[in-house]
Design a protein around this motif. Structure first.
Motif, mmCIF file in Angstrom:
data_model
loop_
_atom_site.group_PDB
_atom_site.id
_atom_site.type_symbol
_atom_site.label_atom_id
_atom_site.label_comp_id
_atom_site.label_asym_id
_atom_site.label_seq_id
_atom_site.Cartn_x
_atom_site.Cartn_y
_atom_site.Cartn_z
ATOM 1 N N GLY A 1 28.249 15.405 14.394
ATOM 2 C CA GLY A 1 27.091 14.779 13.767
ATOM 3 C C GLY A 1 26.706 13.478 14.388
ATOM 4 N N HIS A 2 26.658 12.399 13.578
ATOM 5 C CA HIS A 2 26.239 11.086 14.039
ATOM 6 C C HIS A 2 27.421 10.219 14.460
ATOM 7 N N GLN A 3 28.636 10.775 14.509
ATOM 8 C CA GLN A 3 29.797 9.950 14.820
ATOM 9 C C GLN A 3 29.678 9.383 16.228
ATOM 10 N N ARG A 4 30.101 8.143 16.377
ATOM 11 C CA ARG A 4 30.161 7.510 17.689
ATOM 12 C C ARG A 4 31.442 7.910 18.380
ATOM 13 N N LEU A 5 31.430 7.946 19.697
ATOM 14 C CA LEU A 5 32.625 8.297 20.453
ATOM 15 C C LEU A 5 33.584 7.130 20.473
ATOM 16 N N GLY A 6 34.892 7.451 20.399
ATOM 17 C CA GLY A 6 35.838 6.354 20.446
ATOM 18 C C GLY A 6 37.265 6.836 20.487
ATOM 19 N N LEU B 1 6.425 0.897 20.612
ATOM 20 C CA LEU B 1 6.129 1.916 19.610
ATOM 21 C C LEU B 1 7.233 2.001 18.569
ATOM 22 N N LEU B 2 8.491 2.024 19.032
ATOM 23 C CA LEU B 2 9.623 2.141 18.110
ATOM 24 C C LEU B 2 9.690 0.948 17.166
ATOM 25 N N ARG B 3 9.466 -0.233 17.679
ATOM 26 C CA ARG B 3 9.572 -1.430 16.844
ATOM 27 C C ARG B 3 8.434 -1.520 15.837
ATOM 28 N N GLU B 4 7.310 -0.939 16.160
ATOM 29 C CA GLU B 4 6.169 -0.998 15.248
ATOM 30 C C GLU B 4 6.164 0.134 14.227
ATOM 31 N N LYS B 5 6.712 1.312 14.586
ATOM 32 C CA LYS B 5 6.527 2.485 13.733
ATOM 33 C C LYS B 5 7.809 3.112 13.202
ATOM 34 N N CYS B 6 8.965 2.584 13.572
ATOM 35 C CA CYS B 6 10.205 3.092 12.988
ATOM 36 C C CYS B 6 10.409 2.432 11.621
ATOM 37 N N PRO B 7 10.967 3.124 10.658
ATOM 38 C CA PRO B 7 11.483 4.507 10.703
ATOM 39 C C PRO B 7 10.457 5.574 10.374
ATOM 40 N N GLN B 8 9.191 5.175 10.098
ATOM 41 C CA GLN B 8 8.196 6.165 9.677
ATOM 42 C C GLN B 8 8.014 7.291 10.695
ATOM 43 N N ILE B 9 8.167 6.963 11.980
ATOM 44 C CA ILE B 9 7.929 7.954 13.029
ATOM 45 C C ILE B 9 9.041 8.993 13.107
ATOM 46 N N ALA B 10 10.201 8.682 12.514
ATOM 47 C CA ALA B 10 11.319 9.634 12.388
ATOM 48 C C ALA B 10 11.797 10.177 13.731
ATOM 49 N N LEU B 11 12.060 9.266 14.665
ATOM 50 C CA LEU B 11 12.621 9.646 15.964
ATOM 51 C C LEU B 11 14.061 9.181 16.061
ATOM 52 N N GLU B 12 14.895 9.983 16.718
ATOM 53 C CA GLU B 12 16.306 9.622 16.882
ATOM 54 C C GLU B 12 16.463 8.294 17.614
ATOM 55 N N ALA B 13 15.550 8.015 18.549
ATOM 56 C CA ALA B 13 15.646 6.776 19.331
ATOM 57 C C ALA B 13 15.530 5.528 18.464
ATOM 58 N N CYS B 14 14.971 5.649 17.263
ATOM 59 C CA CYS B 14 14.839 4.491 16.367
ATOM 60 C C CYS B 14 16.191 3.850 16.078
ATOM 61 N N VAL C 1 26.895 8.142 25.524
ATOM 62 C CA VAL C 1 27.974 7.696 24.639
ATOM 63 C C VAL C 1 27.866 8.283 23.232
ATOM 64 N N GLU C 2 26.815 9.033 22.981
ATOM 65 C CA GLU C 2 26.632 9.591 21.648
ATOM 66 C C GLU C 2 27.130 11.033 21.587
ATOM 67 N N SER C 3 27.252 11.535 20.360
ATOM 68 C CA SER C 3 27.715 12.905 20.154
ATOM 69 C C SER C 3 26.705 13.898 20.725
ATOM 70 N N HIS C 4 27.155 15.121 20.911
ATOM 71 C CA HIS C 4 26.274 16.140 21.460
ATOM 72 C C HIS C 4 25.094 16.423 20.546
ATOM 73 N N ALA C 5 25.310 16.339 19.245
ATOM 74 C CA ALA C 5 24.207 16.564 18.308
ATOM 75 C C ALA C 5 23.123 15.508 18.494
ATOM 76 N N VAL C 6 23.532 14.255 18.688
ATOM 77 C CA VAL C 6 22.574 13.168 18.909
ATOM 78 C C VAL C 6 21.895 13.346 20.263
ATOM 79 N N GLN C 7 22.667 13.701 21.275
ATOM 80 C CA GLN C 7 22.089 13.931 22.599
ATOM 81 C C GLN C 7 21.014 15.015 22.540
ATOM 82 N N ARG C 8 21.276 16.072 21.796
ATOM 83 C CA ARG C 8 20.312 17.157 21.704
ATOM 84 C C ARG C 8 19.042 16.705 20.993
#
Length: 497
Positions: free
Chosen positions: A82-87, A294-307, A333-340
């Motif tokens: 899921g959203h777990q960070r690698l470590g 764009l991310l700084r102006e519209k997150c979290p409304q834009i609902a992108l993982e990059a936010c 450095v992120e999980s495969h789910a996040v990468q996808r």
């Protein structure tokens, strides 16, 4: 008497064969001088992809199948991470088993894999050198320089000149598909200009090399598509272009698209998930500013993982994609789910950014393409071992003993030669385009300049500008200019007075 009459023929064949063998060695001189092939950070991914595919299909275990089980285990456990960070150790294993990526052609890996396994890194160089000699042969024939019976010595002379003054021998010596970009341009030019001059073997080889170039990297599909568009433009304008070549380029570009679809289906069938295309557009647009705005102006409304990663922005696009440092990198450095999710949302983020800030996106893309056009250094051939990927022990020892590992390759003089020959060849081609009497020569100049510009647009707009994106194909300019000049002088001598 009959035996004596055969001696000149046998002697001539021996000279021809020896000339081609010498040409093969000449174009691989950097690897011979280095003591090993050159490695790049992406090289292990190509070979491990091939190693895993062969192990999966045949059970043949090699140094390059060392992470196959990690890849399977990671694919199976993607949803749990899921959203777990690698470590921890399990996450480290996942990191080592990086998801299967689009853009790391398994077909290129399979080409060099058996030679690298059986003969070490120099085995991969030798297969690329052999293909280079064949490409030079076809290009010289297509541009009207000599016939098949007397071409070996001109091929050797051409190989020697290119090996001394251009980037060609370094990309022959690099275990990366970069050499196939130059092959794609040379074969596209040869088809459009001189298809009728080639015999059936040469035509078959041209088509095969062009198709494999498209299969070896997705950017080559775009370059061949660009040459196809230029060819159609010339044809519609009444220019001297071989009609059959239009079909050849269409087949080559299509083969790249189809082969990628086959690869995607195969990976999904075997691992239960499709491969991932790294979010190159996200990385570039964040680095240049518009996407971050764009991310700084519209997150979290834009609902992108990059936010979620604004605290690690902006970063250089290579850092964003490939850094293993948790405080700097994002994708790797992120999980495969996040990468996808990042990969799946790449086009959407780019379109949202273009819609919100069209002039900024166009400006930065034009700026990057202009920078790309002017980059002409071979700057990846003295990389320290820490920057050339994680290799199995056998190849780690090869790399450690090489001159490049100690930073001893004479790249300053090489770079001077690349710049001088590129500018001189460009000047010759411009002169031919402006004053040449042959329509064929003007078409050749138009095709080459158009392709160089297309390459800059592709690399600058879709990725971060790098020197290697230019130097991998600049050697085609002096090859074509020299062949056209020599052919013109020969034709002038043969005109009856």
């Amino acid at each position: 008497m009959e035996q004596d009459s055969n001696r000149p023929h046998l002697s001539n064949r021996a000279i021809q064969s020896l000339s081609l063998l010498l040409a093969l060695l000449v174009v691989s001189w950097p690897a011979l001088y280095n003591g090993a092939a050159f490695f790049f950070p992406d090289t292990p991914a190509y070979l491990r992809g091939a190693g895993s595919a062969i192990y999966e299909l045949t059970g043949w275990e090699t140094d390059w199948s060392d992470r196959h089980n990690l890849l399977r285990d990671t694919a199976a456990g993607t949803e749990q991470t899921g959203h777990q960070r690698l470590g921890d150790d399990a996450a480290r294993a996942q990191q080592l088993a990086h998801p299967v990526l689009l853009g790391r052609s398994v077909y290129y890996g399979l080409l060099i894999f058996p030679f690298v396994v059986l003969f070490g890194s120099m085995g991969g160089v030798m297969i690329q050198a052999g293909l280079t000699v064949l490409v030079l042969w076809i290009t010289l024939r297509a541009l009207g320089l000599g016939d098949g019976r007397r071409l070996a010595i001109p091929v050797l002379a051409t190989a020697t000149g290119l090996a001394a003054l251009t980037s060609l021998p370094f990309y022959v010596s690099l275990l990366m598909p970069d050499i196939f970009t130059g092959f794609a341009v040379a074969m596209g030019l040869s088809a459009l200009i001189g298809w009728r001059r080639l015999n059936i073997f040469e035509k078959s080889a041209l088509l095969s090399i062009a198709c494999f170039a498209a299969m070896s990297h997705s950017s080559n599909v775009l370059i061949l598509g660009g040459m196809l568009g230029l060819g159609l433009l010339i044809l519609l304008g009444g220019g001297a272009v071989q009609r059959a070549a239009i079909v050849i380029l269409a087949i080559a570009a299509t083969s790249g698209i189809v082969s990628e679809r086959i690869f995607v289906a195969s990976v999904e069938a075997r691992l239960g998930e499709p491969p991932i295309r790294p979010p190159f557009l996200t990385a570039r647009l964040v680095n240049e500013g518009p996407a971050l705005k764009l991310l700084r102006e519209k997150c979290p409304q834009i609902a992108l993982e990059a936010c979620r990663f604004q605290d690690r922005m902006p970063r250089d696009s290579d850092t964003f994609l490939w850094s293993r440092e948790p405080t700097d990198g994002v994708f790797s450095v992120e999980s495969h789910a996040v990468q996808r999710r990042l990969a799946d949302q790449d086009s959407r983020l780019a379109l949202e950014t273009l819609r919100a800030y069209p002039f900024e996106v166009i400006y930065h893309s034009a700026l990057a393409s202009g920078r790309q056009l002017l980059m002409a250094k071979a700057d990846i051939f003295n990389l320290p071992p820490s920057e050339t990927g994680d290799l199995p022990p056998r190849y780690t020892r090869e790399r450690a003993l090489s001159r490049s590992a100690a930073g001893e390759m004479p790249m300053k003089f090489v770079n001077i030669g690349i710049v001088l020959t590129s500018f001189l060849a460009a000047a010759v081609l411009l002169l031919l385009a402006a004053r040449g009497r042959s329509r064929e020569h003007r078409v050749a100049a138009f095709l080459l300049f158009g392709t160089i510009f297309a390459n800059a647009l592709i690399a600058g707009a879709l990725s971060k500008p790098h020197n290697r994106y230019n130097t991998r194909l600049l050697w085609v300019l002096p090859l074509a200019a020299g062949a056209i000049l020599l052919g013109s002088r020969r034709d002038a001598r043969e005109v009856p007075k």
